[in-house]
Design an enzyme around this catalytic site. Structure first.
Site, mmCIF file in Angstrom:
data_model
loop_
_atom_site.group_PDB
_atom_site.id
_atom_site.type_symbol
_atom_site.label_atom_id
_atom_site.label_comp_id
_atom_site.label_asym_id
_atom_site.label_seq_id
_atom_site.Cartn_x
_atom_site.Cartn_y
_atom_site.Cartn_z
ATOM 1 N N ARG A 1 0.819 -1.215 0.000
ATOM 2 C CA ARG A 1 0.000 0.000 0.000
ATOM 3 C C ARG A 1 0.860 1.275 0.000
ATOM 4 O O ARG A 1 0.453 2.294 0.546
ATOM 5 C CB ARG A 1 -0.971 0.013 1.204
ATOM 6 C CG ARG A 1 -1.728 -1.296 1.418
ATOM 7 C CD ARG A 1 -2.646 -1.642 0.274
ATOM 8 N NE ARG A 1 -3.657 -0.661 0.033
ATOM 9 C CZ ARG A 1 -4.840 -0.619 0.631
ATOM 10 N NH1 ARG A 1 -5.162 -1.521 1.512
ATOM 11 N NH2 ARG A 1 -5.695 0.314 0.342
ATOM 12 N N ARG B 1 -2.901 6.570 -0.133
ATOM 13 C CA ARG B 1 -3.088 6.665 1.310
ATOM 14 C C ARG B 1 -2.314 7.778 1.976
ATOM 15 O O ARG B 1 -2.825 8.850 2.186
ATOM 16 C CB ARG B 1 -2.729 5.329 1.970
ATOM 17 C CG ARG B 1 -3.634 4.217 1.504
ATOM 18 C CD ARG B 1 -3.533 3.038 2.400
ATOM 19 N NE ARG B 1 -4.832 2.635 2.888
ATOM 20 C CZ ARG B 1 -5.009 1.707 3.804
ATOM 21 N NH1 ARG B 1 -3.997 1.115 4.355
ATOM 22 N NH2 ARG B 1 -6.211 1.397 4.188
ATOM 23 N N ARG C 1 -5.942 12.631 -6.570
ATOM 24 C CA ARG C 1 -7.198 11.886 -6.415
ATOM 25 C C ARG C 1 -8.388 12.796 -6.114
ATOM 26 O O ARG C 1 -9.530 12.332 -6.112
ATOM 27 C CB ARG C 1 -7.053 10.872 -5.278
ATOM 28 C CG ARG C 1 -6.538 9.502 -5.651
ATOM 29 C CD ARG C 1 -7.567 8.647 -6.385
ATOM 30 N NE ARG C 1 -8.921 8.728 -5.852
ATOM 31 C CZ ARG C 1 -9.338 8.126 -4.747
ATOM 32 N NH1 ARG C 1 -8.541 7.370 -4.072
ATOM 33 N NH2 ARG C 1 -10.579 8.278 -4.335
ATOM 34 N N ASP D 1 -7.110 -2.201 -7.355
ATOM 35 C CA ASP D 1 -7.670 -2.754 -6.126
ATOM 36 C C ASP D 1 -8.057 -4.206 -6.386
ATOM 37 O O ASP D 1 -8.292 -4.593 -7.538
ATOM 38 C CB ASP D 1 -8.899 -1.973 -5.645
ATOM 39 C CG ASP D 1 -9.239 -2.338 -4.201
ATOM 40 O OD1 ASP D 1 -8.619 -1.777 -3.282
ATOM 41 O OD2 ASP D 1 -10.076 -3.237 -3.998
ATOM 42 N N TYR E 1 -15.711 -10.405 0.493
ATOM 43 C CA TYR E 1 -16.426 -9.176 0.115
ATOM 44 C C TYR E 1 -17.709 -9.489 -0.639
ATOM 45 O O TYR E 1 -18.751 -8.858 -0.421
ATOM 46 C CB TYR E 1 -15.518 -8.255 -0.711
ATOM 47 C CG TYR E 1 -14.448 -7.603 0.129
ATOM 48 C CD1 TYR E 1 -14.767 -6.588 1.016
ATOM 49 C CD2 TYR E 1 -13.128 -8.023 0.059
ATOM 50 C CE1 TYR E 1 -13.796 -5.995 1.812
ATOM 51 C CE2 TYR E 1 -12.146 -7.439 0.845
ATOM 52 C CZ TYR E 1 -12.495 -6.431 1.720
ATOM 53 O OH TYR E 1 -11.535 -5.852 2.523
HETATM 54 O O1 CP3 Z 1 0.175 0.413 -2.842
HETATM 55 C C1 CP3 Z 1 -1.041 0.458 -3.118
HETATM 56 O O2 CP3 Z 1 -1.872 1.097 -2.442
HETATM 57 C C2 CP3 Z 1 -1.433 -0.277 -4.360
HETATM 58 C C3 CP3 Z 1 -2.833 -0.328 -4.634
HETATM 59 C C4 CP3 Z 1 -3.740 -1.149 -3.749
HETATM 60 C C5 CP3 Z 1 -5.000 -0.666 -3.306
HETATM 61 N N1 CP3 Z 1 -5.670 -1.693 -2.713
HETATM 62 C C6 CP3 Z 1 -5.503 0.697 -3.515
HETATM 63 C C7 CP3 Z 1 -6.540 1.219 -2.581
HETATM 64 C C8 CP3 Z 1 -3.625 -2.468 -3.320
HETATM 65 C C9 CP3 Z 1 -2.450 -3.431 -3.466
HETATM 66 C C10 CP3 Z 1 -4.858 -2.806 -2.681
HETATM 67 C C11 CP3 Z 1 -5.150 -4.161 -2.170
HETATM 68 C C12 CP3 Z 1 -6.354 -4.368 -1.354
HETATM 69 N N2 CP3 Z 1 -7.579 -3.791 -1.452
HETATM 70 C C13 CP3 Z 1 -6.420 -5.335 -0.332
HETATM 71 C C14 CP3 Z 1 -5.301 -6.244 0.051
HETATM 72 C C15 CP3 Z 1 -4.238 -5.515 0.770
HETATM 73 C C16 CP3 Z 1 -4.434 -5.344 2.233
HETATM 74 O O3 CP3 Z 1 -4.279 -4.188 2.690
HETATM 75 O O4 CP3 Z 1 -4.684 -6.323 2.933
HETATM 76 C C17 CP3 Z 1 -7.709 -5.289 0.211
HETATM 77 C C18 CP3 Z 1 -8.218 -6.129 1.355
HETATM 78 C C19 CP3 Z 1 -8.446 -4.316 -0.517
HETATM 79 C C20 CP3 Z 1 -9.865 -3.912 -0.343
HETATM 80 C C21 CP3 Z 1 -9.911 -2.479 0.052
HETATM 81 N N3 CP3 Z 1 -9.858 -1.434 -0.841
HETATM 82 C C22 CP3 Z 1 -9.895 -1.926 1.356
HETATM 83 C C23 CP3 Z 1 -9.954 -2.726 2.645
HETATM 84 C C24 CP3 Z 1 -9.816 -0.529 1.219
HETATM 85 C C25 CP3 Z 1 -9.638 0.507 2.313
HETATM 86 C C26 CP3 Z 1 -10.858 1.271 2.650
HETATM 87 C C27 CP3 Z 1 -10.435 2.524 3.386
HETATM 88 O O5 CP3 Z 1 -10.606 3.614 2.804
HETATM 89 O O6 CP3 Z 1 -9.874 2.425 4.495
HETATM 90 C C28 CP3 Z 1 -9.812 -0.247 -0.163
HETATM 91 C C29 CP3 Z 1 -9.728 1.085 -0.784
HETATM 92 C C30 CP3 Z 1 -8.405 1.406 -1.374
HETATM 93 N N4 CP3 Z 1 -7.695 0.592 -2.179
HETATM 94 C C31 CP3 Z 1 -7.701 2.619 -1.220
HETATM 95 C C32 CP3 Z 1 -6.534 2.521 -1.984
HETATM 96 C C33 CP3 Z 1 -5.477 3.566 -2.194
HETATM 97 C C34 CP3 Z 1 -8.178 3.815 -0.387
HETATM 98 C C35 CP3 Z 1 -9.243 4.513 -1.168
HETATM 99 C C36 CP3 Z 1 -9.036 5.985 -1.257
HETATM 100 O O7 CP3 Z 1 -7.895 6.484 -1.199
HETATM 101 O O8 CP3 Z 1 -10.071 6.659 -1.444
#
Ligand code: CP3
Length: 351
Positions: A34, A38, A47, A83, A158
């Site tokens: 990640r 973030r 974004r 994602d 999910y």
């Molecule tokens: O380095 C990176 O961030 C690469 C991109 C990436 C994202 N999601 C972008 C994202 C990766 C590798 C993921 C994987 C992912 N997504 C996982 C497995 C990794 C882990 O952390 O265990 C899981 C379980 C998800 C499902 C998911 N998507 C979750 C639990 C969330 C977080 C919700 C929150 O806002 O707390 C997301 C959203 C998400 N995916 C964000 C990002 C950058 C945040 C959304 C935003 O910025 O608006």
């Protein structure tokens, strides 16, 4: 077809790929789960006003966001910005990623008919992924791009729960109570995840990570029976494309041997397990991990001392890729990750 990047000798010879193959390295390779998004102010800027899933479908944003942490930290790999639920969205599943919540599915999957209604993934569903990966590989040069997908269990959670879950109770109810639906669903997701990884590798990704973030919710016995065959299908398909496979989950201390056996070249270890134990359980594979992501909030000298311990423990492994034990927490100070990267790079190399 060999991937574009696997033919680039600089990528083949990069610290990440060498560590994944168990070869000597000039320095311990570092990247952060990640790392894109973030915590980065430059991420939040680009974004602004763009919903998460839409940002994954716009190549100019995907490329920019994927490159941001590489530019800022000089990490040894980029992770593709996408994602784990993006491929489902791409084939037409009605879902969204809600800020601060995570993926939310409009019509949770409960029956064989629900599973049958989910199409398989074709490359034509995700042209923006192919385009983004190609551009990225050209921009990244010697730095490898890691493609990724969600593992069947985690993605199923999910789809069945309809959103994030702590207990995964409905998911397990299906696993135990409707094994035919479970089998159909996990096969479907395995096929979609394998196809999604293939798109990324064929466009030039040079390693892949399978995220089974919630696999730690099941016992080893249930993992072997209800989870592993489907993850193996994905990992075998990726292996056939000739790229190293990283297999990661959270709370998987009891599962690491099985996760290695499922078809990993690199076993991801979370921070709850001492890395030396992860190495012993990982059946001779390289390991990735495993600094507690909260250590970035400790004084810098404390964080760096712990990182040194992780690197020292990693010397006993066939290969070691330094990472956090789970994803970067949103409130992380990027300067701490910069210091961490420099510190690990500066430690004495493996013999
Ligand atoms: O380095 C990176 O961030 C690469 C991109 C990436 C994202 N999601 C972008 C994202 C990766 C590798 C993921 C994987 C992912 N997504 C996982 C497995 C990794 C882990 O952390 O265990 C899981 C379980 C998800 C499902 C998911 N998507 C979750 C639990 C969330 C977080 C919700 C929150 O806002 O707390 C997301 C959203 C998400 N995916 C964000 C990002 C950058 C945040 C959304 C935003 O910025 O608006």
């Amino acid at each position: 077809m060999p991937s574009a990047s696997s033919t680039d000798p600089r990528v083949r010879d990069s610290a990440l790929l060498r560590a994944a193959r168990g070869e000597s390295v000039p320095h311990v390779p570092v990247w952060f789960m990640r790392q894109a998004g973030r915590s980065l102010p430059e991420y939040r800027r680009v974004r602004e006003g763009v919903p998460m899933l839409e940002s994954c479908m716009r190549p100019e944003l995907v490329v920019e966001i994927t490159l941001q942490p590489v530019r800022r930290y000089g990490v040894d790999a980029a992770i593709f910005f996408s994602d784990i639920v993006l491929p489902l969205k791409a084939v037409g599943v009605d879902l969204d990623i809600k800020p601060g919540v995570g993926p939310v599915v409009a019509d949770p999957v409960r029956t064989l008919e629900d599973v049958a209604a989910i199409p398989d993934l074709e490359p034509g569903h995700v042209p923006y992924v192919t385009e983004s990966v190609r551009t990225l590989v050209a921009e990244l040069g010697a730095t490898p791009l890691i493609g990724f997908a969600g593992a069947p269990f985690t993605v199923a959670s999910y789809l069945v729960e309809g959103g994030p879950s702590k207990e995964h109770a409905r998911t397990k109810a299906m696993m135990y109570g409707a094994p035919d639906v479970w089998d159909a669903l996990l096969r479907k997701i395995a096929s979609i995840s394998a196809a999604y990884l293939a798109v990324q590798v064929e466009a030039g990704a040079s390693a892949v990570q399978l995220f089974d973030s919630w696999a730690g919710a099941v016992s080893p016995e249930d993992y072997r029976r209800f989870v592993m065959p489907y993850s193996s299908a994905v990992l075998d398909a990726a292996g056939a494309l000739g790229v190293p496979r990283i297999h990661f989950g959270v709370g998987t201390g009891e599962l690491l041997g099985l996760m290695a056996e499922a078809g990993a070249d690199v076993v991801g270890v979370d921070w709850r397990v001492p890395l030396s134990d992860g190495i012993a359980r990982g059946r001779g594979r390289a390991v990735q991990g495993n600094l507690d992501p909260s250590l970035v909030f400790a004084p810098t000298d404390v964080m760096l001392a712990r990182a040194t311990e992780v690197v020292e423990a990693g010397r006993a492994a066939t290969g070691h890729v330094f990472n956090l034990g789970h994803g970067v927490l949103p409130s992380t100070d990027p300067d701490q990750l910069a210091r961490l990267t420099d510190h690990v790079h500066g430690l004495q190399r493996r013999a």
